[in-house]
Design a protein around this motif. Structure first.
Motif, mmCIF file in Angstrom:
data_model
loop_
_atom_site.group_PDB
_atom_site.id
_atom_site.type_symbol
_atom_site.label_atom_id
_atom_site.label_comp_id
_atom_site.label_asym_id
_atom_site.label_seq_id
_atom_site.Cartn_x
_atom_site.Cartn_y
_atom_site.Cartn_z
ATOM 1 N N ASN A 177 0.815 -1.202 0.000
ATOM 2 C CA ASN A 177 0.000 0.000 0.000
ATOM 3 C C ASN A 177 0.855 1.261 0.000
ATOM 4 O O ASN A 177 0.422 2.304 -0.471
ATOM 5 C CB ASN A 177 -0.925 0.028 1.220
ATOM 6 C CG ASN A 177 -1.781 1.270 1.243
ATOM 7 O OD1 ASN A 177 -2.533 1.526 0.319
ATOM 8 N ND2 ASN A 177 -1.636 2.075 2.284
ATOM 9 N N GLU A 214 -2.580 4.157 -4.254
ATOM 10 C CA GLU A 214 -3.612 4.880 -5.004
ATOM 11 C C GLU A 214 -3.024 6.078 -5.748
ATOM 12 O O GLU A 214 -3.452 6.398 -6.859
ATOM 13 C CB GLU A 214 -4.754 5.313 -4.083
ATOM 14 C CG GLU A 214 -4.332 6.263 -2.987
ATOM 15 C CD GLU A 214 -5.382 6.452 -1.905
ATOM 16 O OE1 GLU A 214 -5.571 7.617 -1.492
ATOM 17 O OE2 GLU A 214 -5.991 5.466 -1.483
ATOM 18 N N ASN A 257 -0.687 4.544 -8.797
ATOM 19 C CA ASN A 257 -1.454 4.016 -9.919
ATOM 20 C C ASN A 257 -2.221 5.102 -10.653
ATOM 21 O O ASN A 257 -2.404 5.025 -11.855
ATOM 22 C CB ASN A 257 -2.359 2.866 -9.458
ATOM 23 C CG ASN A 257 -1.545 1.623 -9.150
ATOM 24 O OD1 ASN A 257 -0.548 1.348 -9.807
ATOM 25 N ND2 ASN A 257 -1.946 0.889 -8.129
ATOM 26 N N LYS A 258 -2.620 6.133 -9.957
ATOM 27 C CA LYS A 258 -3.275 7.274 -10.598
ATOM 28 C C LYS A 258 -2.280 8.051 -11.449
ATOM 29 O O LYS A 258 -2.541 8.412 -12.595
ATOM 30 C CB LYS A 258 -3.887 8.184 -9.531
ATOM 31 C CG LYS A 258 -4.661 9.357 -10.091
ATOM 32 C CD LYS A 258 -5.261 10.182 -8.954
ATOM 33 C CE LYS A 258 -4.912 11.616 -9.229
ATOM 34 N NZ LYS A 258 -4.858 12.464 -8.075
#
Length: 183
Positions: A127, A176, A179-180
């Protein structure tokens, strides 16, 4: 055997015992340069010290605690990079790296850190990826900054470097965000 191709010139390969001599030679050739920011040079005085590092790293890899790779630049070992610490319970990985002096200024480490971040997030399913850097080490700090890592704070007197303490700056990248940004 783990091999991760980054581009035509660059790949990462899990450190093996056969690499000890070359890693030690590279360490020795770059000793004065590396000593400015890395605390372990006084403990690496002979090839056997590098062998001990490799053995420990292999054990930690099997236990999913870390992953050390050699940086292969045009087929030659140019440095070492990987995850100094993997914490599966928190899904975090901490990247560490060093490069021989003669390989500096070629964009190698930025590409390596990008590949390791992507591997941690998209293959290991972490993460968060962290990079901790001595506050005054501008070259090393530029790497996470180029990759869009967020500066999360500082740890005062985080590391003893031979005759003084240095503060560390902590950079973090969340899955997050990565990957964005990579779309």
């Amino acid at each position: 055997m783990f091999i991760h191709k980054i581009d035509d010139d660059l790949s990462l390969r899990l450190v093996e015992m056969r690499d000890a001599k070359r890693i030690f030679e590279l360490t020795d050739q770059s000793r004065d340069y590396l000593k400015e920011w890395l605390p372990w040079l006084d403990y690496t005085q002979k090839a056997e010290d590098t062998e001990d590092f490799i053995k420990m790293g292999r054990t930690n890899f099997v236990e999913s605690k870390s992953m050390n790779t050699v940086i292969l630049y045009k087929g030659e070992i140019a440095g070492v990079a990987g995850f100094n610490e993997i914490t599966n319970s928190n899904k975090t990985a901490k990247i560490g790296y060093w490069l021989g002096q003669e390989y500096q200024g070629k964009g190698i480490m930025t590409r390596v850190a990008r590949a390791l971040t992507d591997y941690a997030i998209n293959i290991l399913e972490m993460n968060k990826v962290e990079i901790r850097v001595a506050a005054e080490n501008r070259k090393s700090r530029a790497i996470p900054e180029r990759l869009g890592f967020k500066e999360e704070g500082a740890i005062r007197q985080a590391e003893w470097l031979y005759d003084h303490y240095v503060d560390h700056v902590v950079y973090g990248m969340l899955a997050e965000e990565w990957n964005k940004d990579q779309q």
